[in-house]
Each structure stands twice: as C-alpha cells, then as structure tokens.
Design a protein around this motif. Structure first.
Motif, mmCIF file in Angstrom:
data_model
loop_
_atom_site.group_PDB
_atom_site.id
_atom_site.type_symbol
_atom_site.label_atom_id
_atom_site.label_comp_id
_atom_site.label_asym_id
_atom_site.label_seq_id
_atom_site.Cartn_x
_atom_site.Cartn_y
_atom_site.Cartn_z
ATOM 1 N N GLY A 164 58.445 -2.952 -41.158
ATOM 2 C CA GLY A 164 57.586 -2.626 -42.298
ATOM 3 C C GLY A 164 56.449 -3.593 -42.497
ATOM 4 N N PRO A 166 52.659 -4.896 -42.008
ATOM 5 C CA PRO A 166 51.330 -4.362 -41.657
ATOM 6 C C PRO A 166 50.718 -5.007 -40.416
ATOM 7 C CG PRO A 166 51.417 -5.001 -43.970
ATOM 8 C CD PRO A 166 52.681 -5.475 -43.354
ATOM 9 N N ILE A 167 51.185 -6.182 -40.064
ATOM 10 C CA ILE A 167 50.618 -6.835 -38.880
ATOM 11 C C ILE A 167 50.848 -5.984 -37.618
ATOM 12 C CG2 ILE A 167 52.649 -8.227 -38.309
ATOM 13 C CD1 ILE A 167 50.777 -10.457 -37.479
ATOM 14 N N ALA A 169 50.154 -2.866 -37.256
ATOM 15 C CA ALA A 169 48.926 -2.071 -37.037
ATOM 16 C C ALA A 169 47.843 -2.917 -36.398
ATOM 17 C CB ALA A 169 48.436 -1.494 -38.366
ATOM 18 N N GLU A 170 47.803 -4.188 -36.790
ATOM 19 C CA GLU A 170 46.784 -5.088 -36.234
ATOM 20 C C GLU A 170 47.042 -5.331 -34.748
ATOM 21 O OE1 GLU A 170 44.265 -5.942 -38.023
ATOM 22 O OE2 GLU A 170 43.301 -7.267 -36.559
ATOM 23 N N ILE A 298 44.665 6.238 -38.424
ATOM 24 C CA ILE A 298 45.326 4.966 -38.788
ATOM 25 C C ILE A 298 44.400 4.160 -39.697
ATOM 26 C CG2 ILE A 298 46.053 2.723 -37.852
ATOM 27 C CD1 ILE A 298 47.166 4.307 -35.433
ATOM 28 N N ASN A 299 43.094 4.190 -39.377
ATOM 29 C CA ASN A 299 42.107 3.490 -40.221
ATOM 30 C C ASN A 299 41.700 4.394 -41.377
ATOM 31 O OD1 ASN A 299 41.015 0.789 -38.961
ATOM 32 N ND2 ASN A 299 41.639 2.166 -37.323
ATOM 33 N N ARG A 300 42.653 4.906 -41.987
ATOM 34 C CA ARG A 300 42.567 5.881 -43.077
ATOM 35 C C ARG A 300 41.252 5.822 -43.880
ATOM 36 N NH1 ARG A 300 47.707 6.854 -46.844
ATOM 37 N NH2 ARG A 300 46.762 8.287 -48.313
ATOM 38 N N GLY A 301 40.441 6.847 -43.688
ATOM 39 C CA GLY A 301 39.211 6.943 -44.473
ATOM 40 C C GLY A 301 38.060 6.121 -43.929
ATOM 41 N N SER A 302 38.361 5.181 -43.039
ATOM 42 C CA SER A 302 37.281 4.354 -42.477
ATOM 43 C C SER A 302 37.206 4.524 -40.964
ATOM 44 C CB SER A 302 37.520 2.883 -42.806
ATOM 45 O OG SER A 302 37.343 2.676 -44.171
ATOM 46 N N ASP B 80 46.357 -3.358 -45.057
ATOM 47 C CA ASP B 80 47.232 -4.265 -44.321
ATOM 48 C C ASP B 80 47.512 -5.564 -45.069
ATOM 49 O OD1 ASP B 80 44.750 -5.370 -44.174
ATOM 50 O OD2 ASP B 80 44.825 -5.823 -42.033
ATOM 51 N N LEU B 82 49.951 -7.014 -47.249
ATOM 52 C CA LEU B 82 51.293 -6.742 -47.765
ATOM 53 C C LEU B 82 51.411 -7.186 -49.219
ATOM 54 C CD1 LEU B 82 54.021 -5.677 -46.705
ATOM 55 C CD2 LEU B 82 54.678 -8.053 -46.277
ATOM 56 N N SER B 86 48.979 -2.073 -48.681
ATOM 57 C CA SER B 86 49.310 -1.944 -47.258
ATOM 58 C C SER B 86 50.065 -0.644 -47.019
ATOM 59 C CB SER B 86 50.153 -3.131 -46.776
ATOM 60 O OG SER B 86 51.413 -3.112 -47.404
ATOM 61 N N ARG B 87 49.983 -0.226 -45.760
ATOM 62 C CA ARG B 87 50.616 1.038 -45.393
ATOM 63 C C ARG B 87 52.107 0.807 -45.183
ATOM 64 N NH1 ARG B 87 51.665 2.674 -40.237
ATOM 65 N NH2 ARG B 87 51.906 4.901 -39.872
ATOM 66 N N ILE B 94 49.990 4.187 -48.628
ATOM 67 C CA ILE B 94 49.447 2.863 -48.931
ATOM 68 C C ILE B 94 49.995 2.458 -50.306
ATOM 69 C CG2 ILE B 94 47.332 1.519 -49.293
ATOM 70 C CD1 ILE B 94 46.925 2.575 -46.655
ATOM 71 N N VAL B 117 40.869 3.135 -46.586
ATOM 72 C CA VAL B 117 41.099 1.760 -46.124
ATOM 73 C C VAL B 117 39.766 1.169 -45.685
ATOM 74 C CG1 VAL B 117 42.237 0.333 -44.388
ATOM 75 C CG2 VAL B 117 43.456 2.250 -45.417
ATOM 76 N N ILE B 118 39.409 0.033 -46.266
ATOM 77 C CA ILE B 118 38.130 -0.597 -45.918
ATOM 78 C C ILE B 118 38.357 -2.077 -45.628
ATOM 79 C CG2 ILE B 118 36.749 1.014 -47.310
ATOM 80 C CD1 ILE B 118 36.533 -1.184 -49.444
ATOM 81 N N LYS B 209 40.182 -9.334 -40.443
ATOM 82 C CA LYS B 209 41.069 -9.196 -41.600
ATOM 83 C C LYS B 209 42.086 -10.337 -41.603
ATOM 84 C CE LYS B 209 42.077 -4.958 -40.190
ATOM 85 N NZ LYS B 209 42.646 -3.618 -40.082
ATOM 86 N N THR B 211 45.291 -9.990 -41.486
ATOM 87 C CA THR B 211 46.329 -9.726 -40.472
ATOM 88 C C THR B 211 45.835 -10.142 -39.091
ATOM 89 O OG1 THR B 211 45.594 -7.452 -40.580
ATOM 90 C CG2 THR B 211 47.734 -7.930 -41.540
ATOM 91 N N GLY B 212 44.508 -10.047 -38.890
ATOM 92 C CA GLY B 212 43.924 -10.540 -37.633
ATOM 93 C C GLY B 212 44.148 -12.038 -37.514
#
Lengths: 425, 308
Positions: A164, A166-167, A169-170, A298-302, B80, B82, B86-87, B94, B117-118, B209, B211-212
């Motif tokens: 769970g 979010p990393i 996705a990165e 995955i980049n929902r909306g962007s 992303d 948390l 986040s998703r 989200i 998501v932006i 980001k 997370t990056g």
C-alpha cells in the motif's frame, strides 16, 4: 601442364641447319625477323590456361561469396527477428506491468505469469542473440543490464504496491521511463544494424559479374584461337573450342542461377522480410501505446503528456501494421478513444474499467492484436530464413563444379596447344 | 598438374578468408545532450500578512457560478503523498488528509469532486489556466503565491524538517549535520532554499516528487530528504530504515487551499466550510484519522485570519 612447366627447348631455325655452330649465348636467341614458334606456343598455352584457371577461380569465388551471403542473410534475418522479438516482448512486459498496476489490489496470477513469461522470453532471447551475432554482443550486454534494472524496479514497485505504499508507483513510472531512455535506443540500434546486415547480405548475388567474367574469358580464348589460326592455317583449335564451350556453359548456368537467387532475395526482401519487420514494428508500437494508456490513467487527470506519446505510437502502428492486424488495431483504438473521452470528462473510474476489464475492454483488443501480430512476424520471419537457406547446397556444388571445370578448361587449352606443338615438331 | 593446383591454393584460400570477413560491431548513437537554461532569479514578493484570507461566506450559488469546470469541482491533489493525498493500491482511490478537506468542500457545494493528480510544480499554472478549480495539495501559503492565486484560511500548520537514514538518527544534531551531505527535495519547492540558507554546504538534489526523493534515498543516491513533517511522516511510513529524528522546525509551512486568483467567492465558501469543520469536530477527526498515527502528537486547528 607438364609442358608448360618444362617448356621444350626451341628447335634451331631451319635456315641455320648447315651453318657452323655459333657461340652458345648467341645460339639460344632466335634470329631477328623470324618467329620463335615454340616460345610463342608456350606463351599462348600459358595465357590460355591462366585465363581458364582464373575464370574458374573467380567465378567459383563469386558463387561461393553468394552462397556465404545467403547464409549470412538467413542468420542476419533470424537475428533481426530475434532482436525485434526482444523489443516487442519488453514493451509487452511494460504494458502488462503498468496495466496490472492500474487494476489495483492483488494482481491476477494469469497476468503476473504473462508478465513473467514476456520478461523471461526477453532474457532468453538476449542470450541467444549474443551467441548468434558476436558483433551485437557488447550492446546486448548493456541491454541485459538495463533489462535487469527494469525488472528489479518493477519488482520493487510491485512489493511496495502490495504494502500500500505510493512509492510503488514511483518505482514503476521510473522503470518505464528508464526503459524508454536506456533500453529502447539500444534495441533501435540493434534493429537498424541487423536490418542493414540482412539487406546487404541479400544483395550478395552477382549474376552481372559472373557474366562479365565469362565474356572476358571467352574473348581471351577467341583471341587465342584467332592467333593460332593465323599461324597454323586451321580455323578452330579443338582444345580451345572445348575450353570456350566449358566457359560458355558455366557462365550461362551460373549467371542464370545467381540471377534466380538474386530475384528470389529481392522478392524476400520486399515480401516476407519486409512484412516481418513492419509487423514487428507495429507490435512494438502497439504495446508501447498500451503502456502509455495505462500510464495516462495512473497519472490520474495529468496524463495528457502520455496521450501525446500514445499518438506517436499509434501513428507507427498505422504505418506498419499489415492488413490482417489492422482491424484488430482499429477495435483497440475505438476503445482507447472512449477511455480518453471518459478521463477528460472526469469519469476516471469508468475509463479504468474499460482499460482493465478482462472481456470487452481495451486490454482484450490489444491482446488479440498482439497475438495475431506475433504470429505474422514469426511466420514471415521463418519463411524468409527458410527460403534463404533452401537451395544453398546447389550453389555450393555449382561453385565447386565451376572450379573443377575451370581446371578442365585449362587442361583442354593445354592439350589443344600441345597438339599444335606436336604438329610443329 | 598437382603442383600447378598448389600454386593456386594459397591465393584462393586468402580470397575465401576475405569473402567470409566479419561484421562491424553494433554501436548505439549517443543521445543528444539536453541544453538547460538556468532559472532566472525572482525578486521575493512582500505582503502585509500572508495568512490573511477572505471573510467566510456560505454563498453556494456564487461559488458554483465561478467554477471553471461546470457542474463538478476539479481538484488538483497529490497522488503519492501518503496520508495527505495518495492512491490506495487496493481500491485505486485517492485518499488522505488533504483529500478529506476537498471532499467536504465538494459535498457542501453539492457537486461531484473530480481529483486530478498534479505535481507541485503544476499547482499554480493549472489554476491560472482554469484547468482545475482548486488545489488541495499540501500547498504552503506565502506572499509570492498570493500574487498568483487566492488562498483559503490556513487549514493546517506544518513545519519543515529532515528525514535521514536510521543509522544516522543519533548523530543528527540539526542542519549543521548535513554539511557535504546530499539532500533531496522536490523541484519547485522552497525546501532546499530554506535549508541552504541555514547550512550552505548542503548538496541539493532535486526530484520531481517526494516519492522520487525516497527512491533516490533507497537507492543510496541521497543521504537525507527535507520537506514538510506531514510529508516526511508519510515517507518514513514506507521505509523502516528512514526516520525523522527529533529536531526543531526549520520553517513554518502553513497550508492553505488555493483557488484561481479571481475566484474569491470560492475562497470565501471554502473558509466557511473550514469554519464548520473546526466547530463540528470534523477537523480533529480528520487529523486523528490521517496524521496523528504518524506524527504522534495532538494538534489543534489553526486560528483563521480574515480581512483581506
């Protein structure tokens, strides 16, 4: 042959028979103004035999080169198809990984297996390609490193996603980006290098040069015959005639055979090989498009940036897909357009549903396209390599026969001129 | 005859070797170098009170009328971060502290919320272009941003801190411990500037980001990450070897919900919703659900400042 190796001593000129014996150094020289016929015969014999031997050797070499070129063309075509298979499978794996990520929750075992199979196929094909073509080995080693890094990043993405985090996705988007930045340029270079190699090798038949070589040999033998005819009042020398006949028959047969192979290679290059290469390009681009569709969601909306990439891939598919796979692609495009429309309208959940559902969604359409496309690539690639390899034995036998017949022509020349020598003696 | 054939054998063999000569090695063309132009330094914008927002108004009609996206509230969020936004990989939804506030605003407006998501860098540009109506993405209120967008009253007071490796926790004494260390922060955030102002010897590393940054941290490419405590708590929750040591705050990072600069009616409406959330206990419930388990401290809602 022995006659040329140890030329007979020139008989003394008839006019000098009763003259007192001259000094030894002067006696070896023919009298100025008189023709030294035995020496002339020796020279003509040498010219004639050399012509026949050279014709045999060079003609055989050209055919041997053609035989080798066809073998190389088959190997290069196999390598090309293999490299394109790596490219398609890699993007197929990426499309599956990104799509699985979009689904969320526990990954379907079938989908996971499909990803694992695609990646396993990539790694096996890299090993096979490195073994098949040493010139590709270095870049394939780099590709191997990149694919391993990609697989590791996807595994990290999956592990984090399952917890769970979010990393995950990165890691996934990083893996996809690195794949396109590092691995795909290598594959593009491999495809280009092997396309060039296969096409160059397919142009390895030289009927024109076989013809030119034969004509040159024939002209030399005809000239020789004319010279002999002028000196011995016989129009045709039997040995030279036999040699000329051998050269003529060999030239006609080998040039015709090479012409047939050349035409066959041309039609392969423009037919089966071109279809295999184009369809593989289409398959690669289609999977790239599907991965971009998933990344968009995955980049929902962007994800509009991924739509631009999708459009680039879609244009590639439209350019390269065969008629057989075109309808499957059109079905996928219709569903993709619906996904884009829903996403732009803010109905992301519905868009994801169409992109991921097992039946009736864009994944199913793309899978159908992918399967048919792969079948076409495999069938045409196999046909091209089989055709290139078929009949090669005949070409090799012809090459060997040409060499032997060149020697036989040389022997005929030797005997023909030897006959004149005996007459003269 | 045999001797004659031998004479030809050597050149013939040489020609065979030549005919079968090898291939040139495959080479990969080098990618073209990307030319980047350095950013033009900007003069800091000054204002009287950056925390001051517009007086609340529950005029729902006025707020809806000004929405750039008719019939729905398009909200720019993080996908992303948390605990903030986040998703959820299980549901695909989200969720988080910021999302809960945005959802409440949409509910009060009576329109569906559409999340987009932006990245942090896109927040102002997308509001200016009218592609989104609102930003609920841990956005710090400051004077410079007030010159480009409008903010609600502050809904959370975060502070900037530093995350380090677990084995560096006991040696961390503050930013001075980061001399010569590689510290990561997202592009377009002010976090790196803030820490460099205190410790100029920090080696700044940027990622798109947070997370990056965590990916770089896990791969050993950076030694520390700096950012808001809320964000760092979310990063530490994803990696047992990443910790936020006990430390003083580097800066205050008051969060506001941003809207288009001209959309004052929506800003006022958001302020009325925030007022309601503070008074009905839902602010505390939201904090307790999303942030308290990670920040491990009780918090009270910030006192709103109006009068703009």
């Amino acid at each position: 042959m022995s006659q040329t190796a140890t030329p007979q001593a020139a008989p003394p000129p008839a006019a000098a028979a009763t003259a007192p014996a001259p000094a030894p150094a002067v006696a070896a020289k023919p009298t100025p103004g008189l023709v030294d016929t035995p020496a002339l015969l020796n020279r003509w014999q040498l010219i004639g035999m050399t012509t026949a031997i050279l014709f045999g050797v060079f003609s055989a070499l050209i055919q041997f080169g053609g035989w080798q070129a066809d073998g190389r063309a088959a190997d290069d075509t196999e390598q090309l198809v293999r490299v394109q298979e790596i490219q398609s499978s890699l993007l197929r794996a990426d499309a599956l990984a990104t799509n699985a990520f979009l689904v969320g929750g526990l990954e379907e075992p079938e989908q996971r297996k499909e990803y694992d199979d695609a990646l396993e196929s990539v790694l096996r094909q890299i090993a096979n390609a490195a073994e098949a073509q040493p010139a590709d080995r270095e870049v394939l080693a780099t590709l191997n490193v990149d694919v391993t890094a990609y697989a590791t990043a996807v595994a990290q993405a999956r592990d984090n996603n399952r917890q769970g985090f979010p990393i995950g996705a990165e890691y996934l988007s990083g893996a996809s980006t690195e794949l396109r930045a590092d691995a795909l340029p290598i594959l593009d270079a491999l495809v280009k290098a092997n396309t060039d190699r296969a096409e160059n090798a397919m142009a390895g038949q030289h009927p024109f040069w076989l013809l030119v070589l034969g004509i040159v040999a024939l002209v030399a033998l005809v000239w020789l015959n004319r010279e002999l005819a002028q000196h011995f009042k016989r129009r045709i020398n039997k040995g030279l005639a036999i040699a000329a006949a051998i050269v003529l028959v060999v030239t006609v047969v080998t040039a015709f055979a090479a012409l047939l192979r050349d035409n066959s290679n041309d039609s392969l290059r423009e037919g089966e090989l071109a279809t295999a290469v184009s369809e593989a390009n289409a398959r690669t681009a289609a999977n790239d498009a599907k991965a971009n569709e998933s990344l968009r969601l995955i980049n929902r909306g962007s994800g509009e940036g991924f739509e631009d990439l999708w459009s680039v891939s879609a244009k590639e598919v439209e350019k390269f897909a065969s008629r057989d796979t075109r309808s499957g692609w059109d079905a996928y495009v219709a569903q993709h357009n619906e996904i884009v429309e829903l996403d732009r309208a803010g109905k992301w959940d519905e868009a994801v549903e169409i992109a991921t559902k097992e039946a009736g969604g864009s994944t199913e359409s793309l899978d159908a396209f992918d399967q048919l496309s792969q079948q076409i690539v495999t069938a045409n690639g196999t046909q091209a390599t089989d055709d290139l390899r078929s009949g090669r034995v005949v070409a090799l036998v012809l090459s060997g026969l040409t060499l032997l017949l060149g020697v036989a022509a040389a022997v005929a020349v030797s005997r023909g001129i030897g006959e004149r020598r005996r007459e003269f003696a | 005859m045999i001797r004659g054939l031998r004479k030809w054998a050597v050149p013939f063999a040489a020609l065979l070797v030549l005919a079968g000569c090898g291939y040139d090695d495959t080479t990969v063309p080098k990618p073209e170098a990307v030319v980047t132009t350095p950013a033009v330094p900007t003069t800091p914008v000054k204002c009287d009170n950056k925390l001051q927002s517009y007086a609340p108004s529950d005029n729902r009609g006025a707020a809806i009328a000004n929405l750039a996206n008719k019939g729905r509230l398009v909200v720019g969020v993080s996908g992303d971060t948390l605990r903030l936004g986040s998703r959820n990989p299980e549901t695909g939804k989200i969720e988080g502290f910021d999302i809960a506030f945005a959802q409440r605003v949409a509910d009060e407006l009576g329109v569906p919320m559409v999340v987009r998501v932006i990245s942090a860098a896109d927040r102002i540009g997308l509001l200016e272009k009218g592609e989104i109506d609102m930003v609920a993405r841990n956005m710090t209120v400051n004077c410079d941003r007030w010159s480009k967008v409008a903010f609600s009253a502050v809904y959370y007071n975060a502070t900037q801190k530093v995350l380090v490796r677990a084995d560096a926790e006991k040696d961390y004494k503050g930013p001075q411990s980061l001399s010569g260390k590689r510290v990561c922060a997202p592009t377009s955030s002010t976090s790196v500037d803030n820490i460099k102002a205190i410790q100029p010897d920090v080696v700044a590393v940027l990622a798109l980001k947070h997370t990056g940054c965590l990916v770089k941290f896990q791969n050993g490419d950076v030694d520390a990450i700096t950012g808001d405590d809320t964000v760092l708590a979310g990063l530490a929750a994803q990696d047992p070897y990443a910790v936020v040591p006990k430390q003083g705050k580097l800066t205050d990072e008051p969060y506001g919900i941003a809207v288009n600069k001209g959309d004052v009616a929506l800003a006022r409406f958001i302020n009325s919703v925030l007022d309601e959330m503070r008074s009905d206990g839902s602010w505390k419930d939201t904090y307790d659900e999303w942030l308290k388990p990670y920040l491990l401290v009780d918090a009270t809602p910030p006192t709103p400042v109006y009068g703009r």
